[in-house]
Every structure is written in C-alpha cells, then in structure tokens.
Design a protein around this motif. Sequence first.
Motif, PDB file in Angstrom:
ATOM      1  N   LEU A  55      29.844  16.917 -45.961  1.00  0.00           N
ATOM      2  CA  LEU A  55      30.843  17.976 -45.791  1.00  0.00           C
ATOM      3  C   LEU A  55      32.111  17.405 -45.156  1.00  0.00           C
ATOM      4  N   GLY A  56      31.949  16.345 -44.352  1.00  0.00           N
ATOM      5  CA  GLY A  56      33.126  15.661 -43.808  1.00  0.00           C
ATOM      6  C   GLY A  56      34.024  15.185 -44.941  1.00  0.00           C
ATOM      7  N   GLY A  57      33.413  14.626 -45.983  1.00  0.00           N
ATOM      8  CA  GLY A  57      34.173  14.161 -47.132  1.00  0.00           C
ATOM      9  C   GLY A  57      34.910  15.281 -47.840  1.00  0.00           C
ATOM     10  N   GLY A  61      40.576  20.850 -44.383  1.00  0.00           N
ATOM     11  CA  GLY A  61      41.341  20.387 -45.541  1.00  0.00           C
ATOM     12  C   GLY A  61      41.777  18.937 -45.419  1.00  0.00           C
ATOM     13  N   ILE A  62      41.291  18.242 -44.400  1.00  0.00           N
ATOM     14  CA  ILE A  62      41.717  16.851 -44.191  1.00  0.00           C
ATOM     15  C   ILE A  62      40.719  15.908 -44.863  1.00  0.00           C
ATOM     16  N   THR A  63      41.161  15.340 -45.983  1.00  0.00           N
ATOM     17  CA  THR A  63      40.327  14.380 -46.710  1.00  0.00           C
ATOM     18  C   THR A  63      41.122  13.093 -46.897  1.00  0.00           C
ATOM     19  N   ALA A  64      40.424  12.067 -47.382  1.00  0.00           N
ATOM     20  CA  ALA A  64      41.091  10.774 -47.598  1.00  0.00           C
ATOM     21  C   ALA A  64      42.219  10.904 -48.614  1.00  0.00           C
ATOM     22  N   ALA A  65      42.108  11.914 -49.495  1.00  0.00           N
ATOM     23  CA  ALA A  65      43.091  12.062 -50.565  1.00  0.00           C
ATOM     24  C   ALA A  65      44.277  12.935 -50.160  1.00  0.00           C
ATOM     25  N   ALA A  66      44.211  13.556 -48.972  1.00  0.00           N
ATOM     26  CA  ALA A  66      45.337  14.367 -48.507  1.00  0.00           C
ATOM     27  C   ALA A  66      46.469  13.441 -48.086  1.00  0.00           C
ATOM     28  N   THR A  67      47.719  13.901 -48.231  1.00  0.00           N
ATOM     29  CA  THR A  67      48.838  13.044 -47.826  1.00  0.00           C
ATOM     30  C   THR A  67      49.108  13.220 -46.339  1.00  0.00           C
ATOM     31  N   ALA A  89      26.845   1.094 -29.559  1.00  0.00           N
ATOM     32  CA  ALA A  89      27.878   0.068 -29.598  1.00  0.00           C
ATOM     33  C   ALA A  89      27.345  -1.148 -30.328  1.00  0.00           C
ATOM     34  N   GLY A  90      28.134  -1.698 -31.222  1.00  0.00           N
ATOM     35  CA  GLY A  90      27.755  -2.924 -31.908  1.00  0.00           C
ATOM     36  C   GLY A  90      26.933  -2.725 -33.154  1.00  0.00           C
ATOM     37  N   ALA A  91      26.342  -1.557 -33.347  1.00  0.00           N
ATOM     38  CA  ALA A  91      25.548  -1.327 -34.553  1.00  0.00           C
ATOM     39  C   ALA A  91      26.424  -0.694 -35.636  1.00  0.00           C
ATOM     40  N   GLN A  92      25.909  -0.723 -36.850  1.00  0.00           N
ATOM     41  CA  GLN A  92      26.602  -0.123 -37.990  1.00  0.00           C
ATOM     42  C   GLN A  92      25.806   1.072 -38.481  1.00  0.00           C
ATOM     43  N   GLN A  93      26.512   1.972 -39.156  1.00  0.00           N
ATOM     44  CA  GLN A  93      25.833   3.088 -39.805  1.00  0.00           C
ATOM     45  C   GLN A  93      26.459   3.312 -41.172  1.00  0.00           C
ATOM     46  N   LEU A  94      25.890   4.233 -41.933  1.00  0.00           N
ATOM     47  CA  LEU A  94      26.358   4.475 -43.296  1.00  0.00           C
ATOM     48  C   LEU A  94      27.790   5.008 -43.303  1.00  0.00           C
ATOM     49  N   ASP A  95      28.609   4.440 -44.207  1.00  0.00           N
ATOM     50  CA  ASP A  95      29.933   5.000 -44.481  1.00  0.00           C
ATOM     51  C   ASP A  95      29.852   5.687 -45.842  1.00  0.00           C
ATOM     52  N   TRP A  96      29.790   7.004 -45.802  1.00  0.00           N
ATOM     53  CA  TRP A  96      29.595   7.797 -47.024  1.00  0.00           C
ATOM     54  C   TRP A  96      30.768   7.640 -47.984  1.00  0.00           C
ATOM     55  N   GLU A  97      31.997   7.536 -47.433  1.00  0.00           N
ATOM     56  CA  GLU A  97      33.164   7.394 -48.314  1.00  0.00           C
ATOM     57  C   GLU A  97      33.095   6.067 -49.075  1.00  0.00           C
ATOM     58  N   LYS A  98      32.656   5.010 -48.382  1.00  0.00           N
ATOM     59  CA  LYS A  98      32.520   3.722 -49.073  1.00  0.00           C
ATOM     60  C   LYS A  98      31.436   3.804 -50.141  1.00  0.00           C
ATOM     61  N   LEU A  99      30.378   4.548 -49.863  1.00  0.00           N
ATOM     62  CA  LEU A  99      29.309   4.688 -50.852  1.00  0.00           C
ATOM     63  C   LEU A  99      29.848   5.398 -52.099  1.00  0.00           C
ATOM     64  N   LEU A 100      30.560   6.491 -51.889  1.00  0.00           N
ATOM     65  CA  LEU A 100      31.104   7.216 -53.048  1.00  0.00           C
ATOM     66  C   LEU A 100      32.157   6.375 -53.758  1.00  0.00           C
ATOM     67  N   GLY A 101      32.852   5.527 -53.013  1.00  0.00           N
ATOM     68  CA  GLY A 101      33.880   4.669 -53.599  1.00  0.00           C
ATOM     69  C   GLY A 101      33.320   3.364 -54.145  1.00  0.00           C
ATOM     70  N   LEU A 102      31.990   3.198 -54.120  1.00  0.00           N
ATOM     71  CA  LEU A 102      31.307   2.017 -54.662  1.00  0.00           C
ATOM     72  C   LEU A 102      31.831   0.734 -54.024  1.00  0.00           C
ATOM     73  N   ALA A 103      32.041   0.751 -52.723  1.00  0.00           N
ATOM     74  CA  ALA A 103      32.600  -0.419 -52.040  1.00  0.00           C
ATOM     75  C   ALA A 103      31.650  -0.913 -50.953  1.00  0.00           C
TER      76      ALA A 103
END
Lengths: 140, 336
Positions: A55-57, A80-86, B214-228
């Motif tokens: 939902l954050g996305g 309404g704040i998403t990565a695609a918003a300007t 601190a120091g650990a990583q977790q899932l980045d959902w935007e990167k997953l959707l962006g295939l990166a």
Amino acid sequence: MVQQTEAVTTLDVRPMLAAGEEPFDAILDAARAVPAGGVLEIVAPFEPAPLYAVLGGMGFAHRTEPLEGGAFAVRFTQTGITAAATVAEVAERSPAAAGIFGSHLMDLCCGGSLTLERSAQAHGVELAGLLAELREAAAR
Amino acid sequence: MSAYHLRSLTGLVLLAVALAAACTSQPRSAAARREEPWTASPADVSHGEAPVGTSTAPAPVDPRAPAPSASRLVTIRLETREAKLAIAPGVLYEAWTFDGRVPGPVVRVTEGDTVDFTLVNRAMMPHSMDFHAAQIAPSRAYVNVMPGDSIHYRWVPQVPGVFLYHCGTAPVAMHIANGMYGALIVDPARPLPPAREFVFVQSEFYTKPASDTAGAQQLDWEKLLGLAPDAIAFNGIANQYAEHPIRVMAGETIRLYVVDAGPNRVSAFHVVGAIFSKVYVDAVPAHAWEGVQTVDVPVGGGMIFETHLVEPGTYPFVTHAFADATKGAVGMFVAR
Ligand SMILES: [Cu+2]
C-alpha cells in the motif's frame, strides 16, 4: 465487514481469514477506492506487515495500533505520494514536503517536473526512505 | 479541501525559499547523501580465469544433494519463521524462511513414495506451502496457515524431476523474495546412474536498510516491482561457491539439480568449459536433451544437468545473463 464513515473505511479481515479466505484482493480493492486524504483501516489477527510496502507503493502512509487479544488495527492514509509523483505535485499536496526536500538538498531545478524517483536519483537520495518520510509527514 | 489548497500555496513558497540556496548543485553534506549501498564484489568469469577463492573451508550452504529416500513413507515437517541471514559476505537480511534457512532444506523423495507433510507456522504472519511436485487441489493444500497454527496432509509424488517449493501466500512475490522457497527432488523409480550430485537454487534479493535493525537489510518492494535486484545467489548467498569452490574429479559425471526460485529472473544456466551431456527438462528421463551449452531454467522451474569436466582446472558455473552473474550468481568447480 466493511464499514464506512465520512473519511474512514474499515475492513476487518479476521472473519475472512477465519473462513480460510485470502483477504489480499479485497484489501487492494478497498485501497484503490480510497480518495486522496482518505483513510483505510485494516483490522487483522496479526500485524499485516506485507501491506506496508504494497500500500506504501500506492501512496499510503500507515500507523499501527495493537489491539487487545493480539489483533492489530492499521490506519492507512492515502497521501498520493508515489515514486511516480513529481516534486511539484508533492510540494503542492503536502506543506511539510518543502522542509523534507530542503533537508535532502533536493532542488526544483526543472520546475519540480521530475518524478520523485528521478529527482532522488539525481540527488543521491535513497528513494524508499524519502518516500516513507514524505508520506508520514503528509499523513500527520 | 480549501484548507488543503491554502496550505499547499504556503508549501510552494517554503519550498522555493528552502531550495534557493541549494539550487546551484553545491557539494552536498554527507548526511544528506544516501548511505552507500553494499555491493557484491563482481567476479570476472568470462574466460574461466576468474580469481578463485582459495578457501578450502566448505561454503556456508552445503551444495551436495541429500541421499535418496530410504523409506516409502517420507515424513516432512517444516517450520516457517523469521531469521536474519547472510545473503552475501557481511550482509545480513531479514528473511522469511522455511526452517530458518534460505533456501529451505532440500527435500528428496522417490516417485511413488507417500509424503507425510506438516507445516508449522512460527512466524508473525500467515504463510503456506506450494509444492510444484504435487498434483493436488491448492484450495485444500496450499491454504494460509495462521501464526501458531499448522497444516498436515499426505501426497504422492508421481512425476520425477527437480521441483520448486515455495510459500504461496499473497503477495507471493514478497514471500518468495524474502526467502520462502527450496528444491524438492523426485527420483525416478528406476534411479539415474550414479554421479556426484549438487543442488543449486537461484534467487534474487531486493534490499534496503532495515528499519528496525541497524546494519541489516530488508525487502525493497519498489525494487522488486522494478526488477532491480541487488544480489543474485546460488543457494541464498551471492558468490559463495566462487569464494569456496566445489571440488570434483576430472572426468567423473557431475549431476546438477538446478531450480530457479526467482521471483523474477530466468537462469541461463551454463558451465564454462563444459557441455551438458544430458539435460532433463523438468525432468522426465525419457525426454533428455543431449549436447547442450546453455539452458534457461524458468522462474518456478527446475532442470537436471549432467556433464563432466575433461581435465584438471577451474570451471565457473553461471547464469549466462551476465549482469546477474556479476551480482553473485556464479560459482566454481575445481577439478583435480
Ligand atoms: Cu510466506
């Protein structure tokens, strides 16, 4: 299960889960129907952590409150704040955004027409953290 | 709404003031920069001349295939739980796991065995189990198991091969990207000839700094959707078999069970300096391919590869999608 007051839609997924149903699609449908500034409250028998990212996305900030008996209520506010918003759109929507952009030394060089994603990239700012900060401030 | 607009005007003015000083692209303070992302050290594997790890210590995850099933009734009990695990040297990730490992344990059964399966959920959210080797109604067997709850049923593997198993709880991409997958081998009733056997599960990791550790990583959902993805690994840790090469004998038959868990990237599986004498697609012995250089293992699929290394030396194995190899999907065989 779905209750709607003025600006808050409440979706209690406990009965669905108890019936062995998968609530994810129902949650997404409800989220898509929330207008800017509106709130979707999810009540679940566990902390619905996967929703924070999903939902954050879609632009939602979240605030989590443990309930008695181990359940959780999470208020998702549509910012309404998403990565695609300007940058300009976000600045217009959220007064607090200006200070946040300033603290990251992000400028309006292209009239704020860059998306948050591009602008964060150009300024070496971590996008996920920036988005979370902007959403939280906008929902306050 | 009108208050919203008034405040927005103020916001724009503030923005202009705040940024007036910064608009000339001055050098920025360290605090405002993102913290440098970690990187898996890229390996040059293009000519079989990669700098090979000299460690004789075994790799963190043992790549050897377990022994075939000894009983016709195979009991499998898996627990789902959270765990902080290394996904590259020095990089901890807040994983969701089967049995505290990524990938989960390799399960090995024989065609026609009865699998007595129990899944116990010791994690904080619902999880489930989807066996690609089973033919069963998902609505009965692959359902969500609530925290503290369990599910138990029996099934009979009827098709030999190497298969993916994974958590199928929505959003599936998130549960897989967080580490909920593993390999399941179904041996044919008439066993394949003896060979030195290894199991490789390829998967991606999409990371951002964890919010609570601190120091650990977790899932980045935007990167997953962006295939990166930031890292691509065989058996859960980027580059582990380049740093801890796998020792084999020149000339012996090597059998590789390769599963691609994804959640997104196909594995163009290749062994530098070798040609696959047999490739069992998904993996019926009757349909083996012969004499193949590279085979795509689809996301959610598995292949069995047989080859031999003709002379002593170092032989990298990679996904030939080389950005992915550079991000960690590379290992080494050292033949004596
Ligand atoms: Cu899961």
